[in-house]
Design an enzyme around this catalytic site. Structure first.
Site, PDB file in Angstrom:
ATOM      1  N   HIS A  19       0.941  -1.201  -0.079  1.00 62.70           N
ATOM      2  CA  HIS A  19      -0.085  -0.010   0.181  1.00 62.70           C
ATOM      3  C   HIS A  19       0.980   1.358  -0.076  1.00 62.70           C
ATOM      4  O   HIS A  19       0.576   2.223  -0.646  1.00 62.70           O
ATOM      5  CB  HIS A  19      -0.841   0.172   1.255  1.00 62.70           C
ATOM      6  CG  HIS A  19      -1.750  -1.244   1.391  1.00 62.70           C
ATOM      7  ND1 HIS A  19      -2.165  -1.819   2.508  1.00 62.70           N
ATOM      8  CD2 HIS A  19      -2.797  -1.399   0.303  1.00 62.70           C
ATOM      9  CE1 HIS A  19      -2.956  -2.572   2.333  1.00 62.70           C
ATOM     10  NE2 HIS A  19      -3.582  -2.651   1.285  1.00 62.70           N
ATOM     11  N   LYS A  43     -16.262  -8.060   8.494  1.00 63.98           N
ATOM     12  CA  LYS A  43     -17.339  -8.298   9.724  1.00 63.98           C
ATOM     13  C   LYS A  43     -16.569  -8.071  10.956  1.00 63.98           C
ATOM     14  O   LYS A  43     -17.232  -7.237  11.845  1.00 63.98           O
ATOM     15  CB  LYS A  43     -17.973  -9.631   9.927  1.00 63.98           C
ATOM     16  CG  LYS A  43     -19.291  -9.488   8.778  1.00 63.98           C
ATOM     17  CD  LYS A  43     -19.967 -10.810   8.977  1.00 63.98           C
ATOM     18  CE  LYS A  43     -21.135 -10.837   8.010  1.00 63.98           C
ATOM     19  NZ  LYS A  43     -20.870 -11.889   7.155  1.00 63.98           N
ATOM     20  N   ARG A  92      -1.959  -6.237  -8.412  1.00 62.18           N
ATOM     21  CA  ARG A  92      -0.667  -7.025  -8.164  1.00 62.18           C
ATOM     22  C   ARG A  92      -0.623  -8.090  -9.025  1.00 62.18           C
ATOM     23  O   ARG A  92       0.608  -8.141  -9.560  1.00 62.18           O
ATOM     24  CB  ARG A  92      -1.115  -7.759  -6.723  1.00 62.18           C
ATOM     25  CG  ARG A  92      -0.769  -7.130  -5.609  1.00 62.18           C
ATOM     26  CD  ARG A  92      -1.413  -7.492  -4.405  1.00 62.18           C
ATOM     27  NE  ARG A  92      -2.808  -7.774  -4.456  1.00 62.18           N
ATOM     28  CZ  ARG A  92      -3.464  -8.141  -3.378  1.00 62.18           C
ATOM     29  NH1 ARG A  92      -2.887  -8.236  -2.085  1.00 62.18           N
ATOM     30  NH2 ARG A  92      -4.755  -8.343  -3.659  1.00 62.18           N
ATOM     31  N   SER A 130      -2.879  -7.878   3.105  1.00 63.35           N
ATOM     32  CA  SER A 130      -3.114  -7.780   4.540  1.00 63.35           C
ATOM     33  C   SER A 130      -3.447  -9.028   4.908  1.00 63.35           C
ATOM     34  O   SER A 130      -3.142  -9.104   6.321  1.00 63.35           O
ATOM     35  CB  SER A 130      -4.230  -6.388   4.664  1.00 63.35           C
ATOM     36  OG  SER A 130      -3.782  -5.313   4.282  1.00 63.35           O
TER      37      SER A 130
END
Ligand code: PNS
Length: 172
Positions: A19, A43, A92, A130
């Site tokens: 990022h 969530k 990517r 991530s």
């Protein structure tokens, strides 16, 4: 001509070196870059939106034209409210393409004057996500080469507190 304002949206749970690479390169190509942190990205994100925003602010402090903001709801509404006509996304590998194409076409339908621009991730970060970073950290692996230093520190703290919570549950 007015200022070029772009949004780089994402979950950033947590922000990775991949990022950072996109933020740095995008910030050089537009006048103002807003990093938009989605409030309800998953969530149960590992980091709260306040934590994700604070970390991003810390690691982008050296870029004067980068601003960090959280958003809820539709990205195109956030773009409109921010005066941004450009959305930046990193690509990517081919596996990202289908999802990104669908998202950019949907956003373009919803708001025809918003364009998505893609930056291809630098080769050294093309494998990074991530999700993998969270998994490595959860199993006690070293994430320092994948995330900025400040993020590595916060990840370690987070994992310690998660382990403590789990231990107290099993102790009961
Ligand atoms: O980092 P991510 O999780 O790949 O980012 C995804 C994000 C935040 C760009 C996307 O989920 C999003 O824009 N969500 C906001 C809701 C929205 O506008 N949906 C319609 C576009 S498909």
């Amino acid at each position: 001509m007015g200022k070029t304002i772009a949004i780089y949206p994402g979950s950033f749970d947590p922000v990775t070196r991949g990022h950072m690479d996109i933020i740095e390169r995008a910030s050089k190509t537009v006048d103002h870059l807003i990093v938009g942190v989605l409030v309800n990205s998953a969530k149960s994100p590992l980091f709260t939106v306040e934590e994700r925003v604070a970390l991003l602010k810390q690691v982008t402090a050296q870029y004067p034209n980068v601003e960090i903001r959280s958003f809820e709801g539709l990205l195109v509404d956030f773009a409109r409210a921010s005066g941004a006509h450009i959305l930046i996304r990193g690509l990517r590998a081919v596996t990202d393409f289908e999802y990104e194409l669908q998202m950019s076409q949907t956003n373009h339908k919803l708001s025809p004057n918003v364009e998505t621009m893609f930056l291809t991730t630098s080769i050294e970060y093309s494998y990074l996500s991530s999700t993998t970073v969270r998994e490595i950290a959860a199993f006690g692996g070293d994430v320092t080469q994948f995330v900025p230093q400040a993020v590595a520190v916060e990840l370690e703290k987070k994992m310690k507190s998660t382990r403590k919570k789990k231990e107290s549950v099993t102790d009961e």
